[in-house]
Design a protein around this motif. Structure first.
Motif, PDB file in Angstrom:
ATOM      1  N   SER A   1       0.884  -1.127  -0.197  1.00  0.00           N
ATOM      2  CA  SER A   1      -0.124   0.036   0.058  1.00  0.00           C
ATOM      3  C   SER A   1       0.797   1.114  -0.017  1.00  0.00           C
ATOM      4  O   SER A   1       2.024   1.264   0.694  1.00  0.00           O
ATOM      5  N   PHE A   2       0.472   2.286  -0.531  1.00  0.00           N
ATOM      6  CA  PHE A   2       1.303   3.478  -1.030  1.00  0.00           C
ATOM      7  C   PHE A   2       1.647   4.079   0.234  1.00  0.00           C
ATOM      8  O   PHE A   2       2.608   4.477   0.544  1.00  0.00           O
ATOM      9  N   ASP A   3       0.553   4.315   1.235  1.00  0.00           N
ATOM     10  CA  ASP A   3       0.714   4.982   2.425  1.00  0.00           C
ATOM     11  C   ASP A   3       1.813   4.477   3.341  1.00  0.00           C
ATOM     12  O   ASP A   3       2.388   4.808   4.229  1.00  0.00           O
ATOM     13  N   GLU A   4       1.615   2.971   3.475  1.00  0.00           N
ATOM     14  CA  GLU A   4       2.448   2.056   4.291  1.00  0.00           C
ATOM     15  C   GLU A   4       3.764   2.296   3.966  1.00  0.00           C
ATOM     16  O   GLU A   4       4.987   2.262   4.621  1.00  0.00           O
ATOM     17  N   PHE A   5       3.969   2.440   2.534  1.00  0.00           N
ATOM     18  CA  PHE A   5       5.441   2.388   2.064  1.00  0.00           C
ATOM     19  C   PHE A   5       6.173   3.697   2.357  1.00  0.00           C
ATOM     20  O   PHE A   5       7.236   3.823   2.693  1.00  0.00           O
ATOM     21  N   VAL A   6       5.457   4.644   2.144  1.00  0.00           N
ATOM     22  CA  VAL A   6       5.708   6.133   2.519  1.00  0.00           C
ATOM     23  C   VAL A   6       6.071   6.161   3.817  1.00  0.00           C
ATOM     24  O   VAL A   6       7.240   6.834   4.415  1.00  0.00           O
ATOM     25  N   GLU A   7       5.337   5.609   5.012  1.00  0.00           N
ATOM     26  CA  GLU A   7       5.621   5.591   6.051  1.00  0.00           C
ATOM     27  C   GLU A   7       6.903   4.687   6.430  1.00  0.00           C
ATOM     28  O   GLU A   7       7.712   5.295   7.347  1.00  0.00           O
ATOM     29  N   ASP A   8       7.093   3.529   6.014  1.00  0.00           N
ATOM     30  CA  ASP A   8       8.040   2.830   6.276  1.00  0.00           C
ATOM     31  C   ASP A   8       9.387   3.171   5.791  1.00  0.00           C
ATOM     32  O   ASP A   8      10.501   3.243   6.439  1.00  0.00           O
ATOM     33  N   VAL A   9       9.190   3.823   4.620  1.00  0.00           N
ATOM     34  CA  VAL A   9      10.525   4.199   3.961  1.00  0.00           C
ATOM     35  C   VAL A   9      11.020   5.817   4.030  1.00  0.00           C
ATOM     36  O   VAL A   9      12.066   6.069   4.342  1.00  0.00           O
ATOM     37  N   TYR A  10       9.819   6.549   4.014  1.00  0.00           N
ATOM     38  CA  TYR A  10      10.239   8.084   4.169  1.00  0.00           C
ATOM     39  C   TYR A  10       9.910   8.718   5.685  1.00  0.00           C
ATOM     40  O   TYR A  10      10.013   9.826   5.717  1.00  0.00           O
ATOM     41  N   GLY A  11       9.265   7.954   6.385  1.00  0.00           N
ATOM     42  CA  GLY A  11       8.660   8.280   7.572  1.00  0.00           C
ATOM     43  C   GLY A  11       7.637   9.423   7.712  1.00  0.00           C
ATOM     44  O   GLY A  11       7.286   9.787   8.751  1.00  0.00           O
ATOM     45  N   TYR A  12       6.899   9.418   6.818  1.00  0.00           N
ATOM     46  CA  TYR A  12       5.681  10.352   6.714  1.00  0.00           C
ATOM     47  C   TYR A  12       4.490   9.473   6.741  1.00  0.00           C
ATOM     48  O   TYR A  12       4.094   8.570   6.182  1.00  0.00           O
ATOM     49  N   ASN A  13       3.560   9.899   7.732  1.00  0.00           N
ATOM     50  CA  ASN A  13       2.290   9.197   7.865  1.00  0.00           C
ATOM     51  C   ASN A  13       0.977   9.914   7.575  1.00  0.00           C
ATOM     52  O   ASN A  13       0.767  11.136   7.970  1.00  0.00           O
ATOM     53  N   PHE A  14       0.296   9.486   6.637  1.00  0.00           N
ATOM     54  CA  PHE A  14      -0.614  10.239   5.680  1.00  0.00           C
ATOM     55  C   PHE A  14      -1.791  10.160   6.711  1.00  0.00           C
ATOM     56  O   PHE A  14      -2.836  11.073   6.700  1.00  0.00           O
ATOM     57  N   HIS A  15      -1.861   9.340   7.662  1.00  0.00           N
ATOM     58  CA  HIS A  15      -2.983   9.549   8.586  1.00  0.00           C
ATOM     59  C   HIS A  15      -2.911  10.123   9.824  1.00  0.00           C
ATOM     60  O   HIS A  15      -3.786  10.166  10.896  1.00  0.00           O
ATOM     61  N   GLU A  16      -1.628  10.991  10.082  1.00  0.00           N
ATOM     62  CA  GLU A  16      -1.531  11.654  11.306  1.00  0.00           C
ATOM     63  C   GLU A  16      -0.979  13.018  10.840  1.00  0.00           C
ATOM     64  O   GLU A  16      -0.287  13.585  11.531  1.00  0.00           O
ATOM     65  N   MET A  17      -1.797  13.590   9.732  1.00  0.00           N
ATOM     66  CA  MET A  17      -1.456  15.042   9.256  1.00  0.00           C
ATOM     67  C   MET A  17      -2.130  15.966  10.392  1.00  0.00           C
ATOM     68  O   MET A  17      -3.266  15.893  10.648  1.00  0.00           O
ATOM     69  N   ASP A  18      -1.336  16.645  10.732  1.00  0.00           N
ATOM     70  CA  ASP A  18      -1.698  17.527  11.930  1.00  0.00           C
ATOM     71  C   ASP A  18      -1.391  18.940  11.872  1.00  0.00           C
ATOM     72  O   ASP A  18      -0.145  19.407  11.602  1.00  0.00           O
ATOM     73  N   PHE A  19      -2.441  19.855  11.352  1.00  0.00           N
ATOM     74  CA  PHE A  19      -2.196  21.202  11.179  1.00  0.00           C
ATOM     75  C   PHE A  19      -3.063  21.841  11.985  1.00  0.00           C
ATOM     76  O   PHE A  19      -4.238  21.622  12.030  1.00  0.00           O
ATOM     77  N   ASP A  20      -2.646  23.216  12.289  1.00  0.00           N
ATOM     78  CA  ASP A  20      -3.519  24.115  12.683  1.00  0.00           C
ATOM     79  C   ASP A  20      -4.170  25.234  11.868  1.00  0.00           C
ATOM     80  O   ASP A  20      -3.498  25.641  10.951  1.00  0.00           O
ATOM     81  N   PHE A  21      -5.382  25.358  11.989  1.00  0.00           N
ATOM     82  CA  PHE A  21      -6.344  26.275  11.125  1.00  0.00           C
ATOM     83  C   PHE A  21      -6.751  27.436  12.003  1.00  0.00           C
ATOM     84  O   PHE A  21      -7.644  27.039  12.946  1.00  0.00           O
ATOM     85  N   ASP A  22      -6.385  28.523  11.764  1.00  0.00           N
ATOM     86  CA  ASP A  22      -6.992  29.627  12.627  1.00  0.00           C
ATOM     87  C   ASP A  22      -8.090  30.423  11.595  1.00  0.00           C
ATOM     88  O   ASP A  22      -7.601  31.023  10.773  1.00  0.00           O
ATOM     89  N   LEU A  23      -9.159  29.934  11.627  1.00  0.00           N
ATOM     90  CA  LEU A  23     -10.270  30.399  10.868  1.00  0.00           C
ATOM     91  C   LEU A  23     -11.356  31.147  11.804  1.00  0.00           C
ATOM     92  O   LEU A  23     -12.526  31.141  11.732  1.00  0.00           O
ATOM     93  N   SER A  24     -10.765  31.628  12.791  1.00  0.00           N
ATOM     94  CA  SER A  24     -11.688  32.259  13.944  1.00  0.00           C
ATOM     95  C   SER A  24     -12.654  33.500  13.498  1.00  0.00           C
ATOM     96  O   SER A  24     -13.669  33.646  13.976  1.00  0.00           O
ATOM     97  N   GLU A  25     -11.987  34.326  12.208  1.00  0.00           N
ATOM     98  CA  GLU A  25     -12.831  35.315  11.776  1.00  0.00           C
ATOM     99  C   GLU A  25     -13.142  34.883  10.318  1.00  0.00           C
ATOM    100  O   GLU A  25     -12.798  35.453   9.286  1.00  0.00           O
ATOM    101  N   ILE A  26     -14.207  34.047  10.241  1.00  0.00           N
ATOM    102  CA  ILE A  26     -14.621  33.613   8.681  1.00  0.00           C
ATOM    103  C   ILE A  26     -15.699  34.583   8.201  1.00  0.00           C
ATOM    104  O   ILE A  26     -16.467  34.958   8.908  1.00  0.00           O
TER     105      ILE A  26
END
Length: 232
Positions: free
Chosen positions: A8-33
């Motif tokens: 699986s693409f996501d498993e390969f990327v995590e095992d080889v490149y250390g990036y986890n598509f299932h734990e993308m963590d970003f902060d969104f400051d959208l308090s004034e939409i």
């Protein structure tokens, strides 16, 4: 002997490149939409039984959530595209890299990688010739010095308590050690996707919504307003 290896693409990327598509963590400051008067007016025409405060809060909620979900989806797709390019580039750079004179297993021809789509999940990465991939893994492990396999056949024989596909998958993490072992300038199996996308991320996401989307949020807005009122 296993001739085709799939992962699986996501498993390969995590095992080889250390990036986890299932734990993308970003902060969104959208308090004034921003909610326009036209949006409020259109919502009031569609849902005349709700007061303007509830409709305005509903619009803020739906625009917030739609922006976050669309941003994450666009970011993920952009990251997948960059990782595909990097994966192909990394294996292409290994063509002719190993030599028998250096006590390595020569890898005949280019290690070809292709991507096959699957419904409702990440693509599969397919290696048509698994022996090439295993030879690469063996060479990296030899270079590390802690493990030694005489051949591809020896690799599978030592690990014969597992299925062949499982054996290869459990050793993929060795690829990320290639750069440090061979001290190359290709940055083999190393990639900072967040750095690569940092100048594009402002273009991701949108606030688009439908009246059907909005309807789901009207009940939620009532709860939010009730909580805010009780805290005042």
């Amino acid at each position: 002997m296993l001739k085709e290896f799939r992962v699986s693409f996501d498993e390969f990327v995590e095992d080889v490149y250390g990036y986890n598509f299932h734990e993308m963590d970003f902060d969104f400051d959208l308090s004034e939409i921003e909610v326009t008067e036209k949006e409020v007016s259109d919502a009031a025409a569609a849902y005349p039984n709700h007061n303007l405060a509830r409709l305005r809060k509903s619009l803020q909620l739906v625009k917030h959530d739609n922006y976050v979900s669309s941003w994450l989806e666009e970011y993920k797709n952009a990251a997948i595209g960059l990782f595909k390019e990097k994966i192909k580039q990394d294996f292409s750079n290994l063509t002719g890299f190993f030599e028998a004179e250096a006590n390595e297993i020569p890898i005949e021809g280019e290690i070809k990688v292709r991507f096959e789509p699957r419904p409702d999940c990440y693509e599969q990465i397919v290696f048509d010739n698994s022996d090439q991939l295993v030879a690469l893994l063996i060479n990296v492990m030899r270079g590390d010095g802690r493990f030694w396999f005489d051949s591809v056949e020896d690799f599978f024989e030592v690990n014969n308590h597992k299925e062949a596909n499982e054996v290869i998958a459990s050793h993929l993490f060795w690829l990320q050690k290639t750069e440090s072992i061979y001290d190359t300038y290709y940055k083999l199996f190393r990639f900072d996707v967040q750095e690569a996308l940092k100048y594009r991320s402002d273009m991701f996401g949108n606030f688009n919504y439908t009246l059907e989307d909005l309807e789901v949020y009207i009940a939620r807005a009532a709860t939010v307003l009730l909580i805010q009122g009780s805290n005042d």
